[in-house]
Design an enzyme around this catalytic site. Structure first.
Site, PDB file in Angstrom:
ATOM      1  N   GLU A   1      -8.821   6.857   2.785  1.00  0.00           N
ATOM      2  CA  GLU A   1      -7.555   6.720   3.545  1.00  0.00           C
ATOM      3  C   GLU A   1      -7.444   7.225   4.870  1.00  0.00           C
ATOM      4  O   GLU A   1      -6.475   7.128   5.613  1.00  0.00           O
ATOM      5  CB  GLU A   1      -6.278   7.274   2.723  1.00  0.00           C
TER       6      GLU A   1
ATOM      7  N   GLU B   1     -12.017  -0.135  -5.854  1.00  0.00           N
ATOM      8  CA  GLU B   1     -10.672   0.536  -6.687  1.00  0.00           C
ATOM      9  C   GLU B   1      -9.668  -0.860  -6.797  1.00  0.00           C
ATOM     10  O   GLU B   1      -8.554  -0.536  -7.407  1.00  0.00           O
ATOM     11  CB  GLU B   1     -10.155   1.936  -6.117  1.00  0.00           C
TER      12      GLU B   1
ATOM     13  N   ASN C   1       0.664  -1.259  -0.019  1.00  0.00           N
ATOM     14  CA  ASN C   1       0.103   0.000   0.309  1.00  0.00           C
ATOM     15  C   ASN C   1       0.981   1.279   0.070  1.00  0.00           C
ATOM     16  O   ASN C   1       2.097   1.362   0.481  1.00  0.00           O
ATOM     17  CB  ASN C   1      -0.857   0.131   1.184  1.00  0.00           C
TER      18      ASN C   1
ATOM     19  N   HIS D   1     -13.261  17.368  -5.168  1.00  0.00           N
ATOM     20  CA  HIS D   1     -12.370  16.399  -4.928  1.00  0.00           C
ATOM     21  C   HIS D   1     -11.041  16.988  -4.338  1.00  0.00           C
ATOM     22  O   HIS D   1     -10.600  18.070  -4.909  1.00  0.00           O
ATOM     23  CB  HIS D   1     -12.041  15.379  -5.841  1.00  0.00           C
TER      24      HIS D   1
HETATM   25  C1  NOJ Z   1      -7.172   7.169  -3.647  1.00  0.00           C
HETATM   26  C2  NOJ Z   1      -8.777   7.088  -3.506  1.00  0.00           C
HETATM   27  O1  NOJ Z   1      -9.244   5.875  -2.593  1.00  0.00           O
HETATM   28  C3  NOJ Z   1      -9.210   7.115  -4.787  1.00  0.00           C
HETATM   29  O2  NOJ Z   1     -10.663   6.987  -4.947  1.00  0.00           O
HETATM   30  C4  NOJ Z   1      -8.898   8.141  -5.510  1.00  0.00           C
HETATM   31  O3  NOJ Z   1      -9.178   8.296  -6.824  1.00  0.00           O
HETATM   32  C5  NOJ Z   1      -7.325   8.396  -5.418  1.00  0.00           C
HETATM   33  N1  NOJ Z   1      -6.608   8.091  -4.078  1.00  0.00           N
HETATM   34  C6  NOJ Z   1      -6.702   9.829  -5.827  1.00  0.00           C
HETATM   35  O4  NOJ Z   1      -7.159  10.774  -4.814  1.00  0.00           O
HETATM   36 CA    CA Z   2      -7.947   4.529  -1.128  1.00  0.00          CA
END
Ligand code: NOJ
Ligand code: CA
Length: 731
Positions: free
Chosen positions: A513, A537, A221, A442
């Site tokens: 996160e 993801e 990670n 975002h």
């Molecule tokens: C990790 C996030 O979980 C994801 O959803 C996002 O697209 C990327 N970071 C970029 O911020």
């Molecule tokens: Ca993530």
């Protein structure tokens, strides 16, 4: 057995279960749950160590386990030394030598209404015992209150440090020494203890196997620190051989680090393991103050874990007086999956491998042509989302800085207010509003917490100016300032600050996160989502059993932005270099809107993939995101979950079911429906030859849709493919 007899039996068991070194306890106090099944016993050992145990109908849940702390000692000379742990003399023992001052019991029973949730009203009913202890010292005695709450489904307790002047005001925690001694080698669903991430797959194993399995389960990670070969995170879901479901977690983590648990196989004991700060200390405190709640759920049916609101109930009531007027559930799409899969990019140019915030002139850069958040592309998504009844569209990669955001460990990557030249921020917001939608902001912070705090006010102001009412934030990479962790007290306070400041701007927050939630959304309902676990993801690295475990673990503390709704499992169709296949059928993706509760639900795939399956997409359009009632029909952690939910407002029912890697035929009992009424069930299920296993030659995500009449009490058997599922809407 009546409650009194049970309590006496528990006391006897407690004494019998004390190890040879644990002499009889003094000042023994017992507390029973409202239904009398759970009994807590508390006492002081011969050296004055606070000790507790928990039993359920005479069966031990937690064997006698000790409570307490070690504090940092006095600071020594700092002449020619750095400020390190060695500069502090000794530790202060705050775990033994206590004397009993008194205990008070009380009962509490309230029903409260969440602004959004799995049901429209929640009962908060417990018996409480506050035990006051004192530790005689050189001067005044130091006071500690242990507050225990017993619910029908579980125990909660916390440490309270009352105001006590010079006896104890400022202190620094070296260790919290809360123990949970297990009565058997239970089967657990666990992820590795880590200071920075929860984005792991679960292992299902005996407690005794944790150490041997640890190495296999730790994968990469962007920020990660595993601290012990026997460390695990909470919520930790266990099952005893006798069929008791035990869940250890924490609630209301504020101004205090997150705890993991470290397991000692020799004594079968978990001990709290707090996340350290940059210097290794584990909490800077000022009395009056308190620890988070430590919780132990113990129920005889897995479905009761899912129905429990223990973690929410342990949090304070809503702190936003007008929340109901602006906090709302959201069904959204996003210009997102195309970046996650590598089809397009967050960044705008390859000309600037390194940029300087505020100095780099993007108008001079040559666009690389793969930027996802272009005005044109965003409009395309908006048109599709609006035509299909969505509330909002997330757009990532809209702002300057993505050229060097990842792994650079720079303080100032983003300012959160400057759009790329090809993203028309005012125009797109106006366009969205005209369609009856909103854009979701975002903020990727690149884990530079101080940079984010410095820019937050301006960032939220910009949102207010253009009509954004929700932000997805993110914390990818190691925390800056370096040495702090995603779960240390510093960051817990940062996430909380972001929520409180957002509330002042009427902004809802979905942080990725960040630390896994511990029920704080009761107090701050503008926390409409969090990631804090492995989500969609992770694509093909999401294991088939994952979503049968998350409702027992991660979701106990609050909703997850799991991002379901992937219809194209073959990644090749988005990115020719990626030959992986997501382990899921299409019907399973639909089920997740019901089984993975969240007031914030995404349809994560691309419009063109939905256009290929508009009949299945209908379920995503129909499904509600806020509920008045939830019925947990079938559940076994690691195997399957089937849930029925009734929408707030129109009262429509939806059902979702998921399985692990095994195909199953599950019986859905429609007794939850109103008797005497006829319903039409539209069933989205796996095709007979479907198989959701992405690495199998049999892979086939196919589905079938049929409508059948049903009435209350009818039972339907539904076939689920390996890693498959089903969804039902009832009219
Ligand atoms: C990790 C996030 O979980 C994801 O959803 C996002 O697209 C990327 N970071 C970029 O911020
Ligand atoms: Ca993530």
């Amino acid at each position: 057995m009546n409650n009194k007899l049970l309590a006496i039996a528990a006391g006897i068991l407690f004494l019998a279960a004390c190890g040879p070194r644990e002499k009889a306890l003094s000042d023994v106090q017992t507390l029973s749950a409202p239904d009398g099944k759970l009994v807590l016993t508390f006492g002081l050992s011969s050296d004055g160590t606070p000790t507790y145990s928990l039993d359920r109908e005479g069966v031990p849940v937690v064997l006698p386990s000790t409570l307490g702390y070690e504090f940092r000692g006095k600071r020594g000379s700092r002449y020619f030394t750095n400020w390190e742990q060695k500069d502090f003399e000794g530790n202060v023992d705050f775990h033994s030598g206590f004397i009993f001052k008194g205990a008070e019991q009380s009962t509490f029973d309230e029903t409260w209404e969440p602004i959004w949730g799995e049901e429209s009203s929640i009962r908060n009913h417990y018996n409480e015992m506050a035990v006051t202890l004192a530790k005689p010292g050189d001067g005044a005695e130091q006071l500690l209150v242990l507050r225990f709450r017993l619910y029908d489904e579980g125990l909660a307790f916390r440490y309270e440090f009352p105001e006590q002047g010079r006896a104890l005001t400022y202190f620094v925690i070296k260790e919290e020494l809360t123990q949970f001694r297990m009565a058997g080698d239970h089967t657990a669903c666990w992820i590795p203890g880590d200071y920075d991430t929860q984005e792991y797959s679960y292992t299902v194993s005996r407690l005794s196997e944790i150490k041997a399995r640890m190495r296999d389960i730790v994968d990469y990670n962007a920020s990660q620190q595993v601290f012990s070969p026997t460390g695990v995170q909470t919520a930790l879901q266990m099952r005893t051989d006798e069929g008791l479901y035990i869940n250890i977690h924490e609630a209301a983590v504020l101004d205090y680090p997150t705890t993991s648990l470290n397991y000692d196989p020799r004594t079968r004991t978990f001990t709290t393991w707090l996340t350290p700060d940059a210097e290794g200390w584990k909490g800077r405190m000022q009395a009056p103050c308190k620890s988070p709640w430590r919780t132990v759920m113990a129920v005889d049916d897995a479905r009761k874990v899912l129905a429990s609101r223990l973690i929410l109930n342990l949090n304070e009531p809503c702190a936003i007086p007008d929340a109901a007027s602006w906090v709302h559930p959201v069904k959204y799409m996003g210009v997102w999956w195309e970046m996650i899969t590598g089809k397009t990019h967050w960044s705008y140019t390859d000309d600037f491998p390194a940029i300087r915030l505020g100095e780099t002139d993007y108008s001079k850069a040559k666009p690389h042509g793969r930027h996802g958040a272009t005005t044109e592309n965003v409009k395309r998504y908006l048109d599709f989302a609006a035509a299909n009844g969505f509330d909002a569209l997330l757009v990532e990669g809209w702002n300057e800085g993505w050229e060097d955001w990842f792994g650079c460990q720079k303080f100032d990557v983003f300012d959160f207010v400057t759009p790329y030249p090809d993203f028309d921020l005012p125009g797109l917001n106006a366009y969205a509003h005209k369609l009856g939608m909103k854009l979701i902001m975002h903020h990727e912070t690149s884990s530079s917490a101080i940079n984010y705090e410095r820019n937050m006010e301006a960032a939220y102001d910009l949102m207010n100016r253009y009509g954004y009412d929700a932000v997805k934030s993110g914390y990818v990479g190691d925390i800056l300032p370096e040495g702090e962790h995603h779960y240390s007290q510093f960051m817990i306070n940062h996430y909380h600050y972001a929520i409180v400041e957002a509330a002042k701007h009427h902004i809802m927050v979905n942080a990725h996160e960040a630390v896994r939630p511990t029920g704080l959304c009761r107090t701050w309902p503008n926390m409409i989502g969090n990631e804090s676990a492995r989500g969609t993801e992770f694509r093909s690295s999401v294991l088939p059993n994952h979503v049968t475990i998350l409702p027992f673990t991660r979701l106990q503390g609050g909703p997850m932005d799991y991002t379901p709704g992937i219809f194209e499992m073959r990644m090749e169709r988005l990115n020719p270099d990626d030959h992986s296949i997501i382990s899921s059928t299409i019907a399973r993706q639909l089920a997740l809107y019901v089984t993975m509760y969240s007031p914030l639900q995404m349809a994560a795939d691309l419009p063109e993939h939905y256009a290929e399956h508009m009949d299945a997409f209908q379920f995503i359009k129909d499904v509600a995101v806020d509920w008045q009632r939830s019925e947990y029909l079938l559940a076994e952690p690691g195997d399957y979950v089937v849930i029925a939910r009734q929408a707030k407002g129109n009262g429509q029912w939806f059902v979702g079911g998921v399985t692990d890697e095994n195909a199953r035929d599950l019986s859905v009992d429609f007794s939850f429906l109103e008797p005497g009424r006829k319903y039409i069930a539209t069933i989205y299920s796996d095709a007979p030859d479907a198989c959701g296993l992405g690495d199998s030659p049999e892979f086939n995500p196919g589905y079938e849709i049929r409508s059948v009449p049903v009435t209350s009490g009818e039972v339907l058997s539904i076939h689920l493919a390996p890693s498959g599922g089903f969804a039902i809407s009832l009219k």
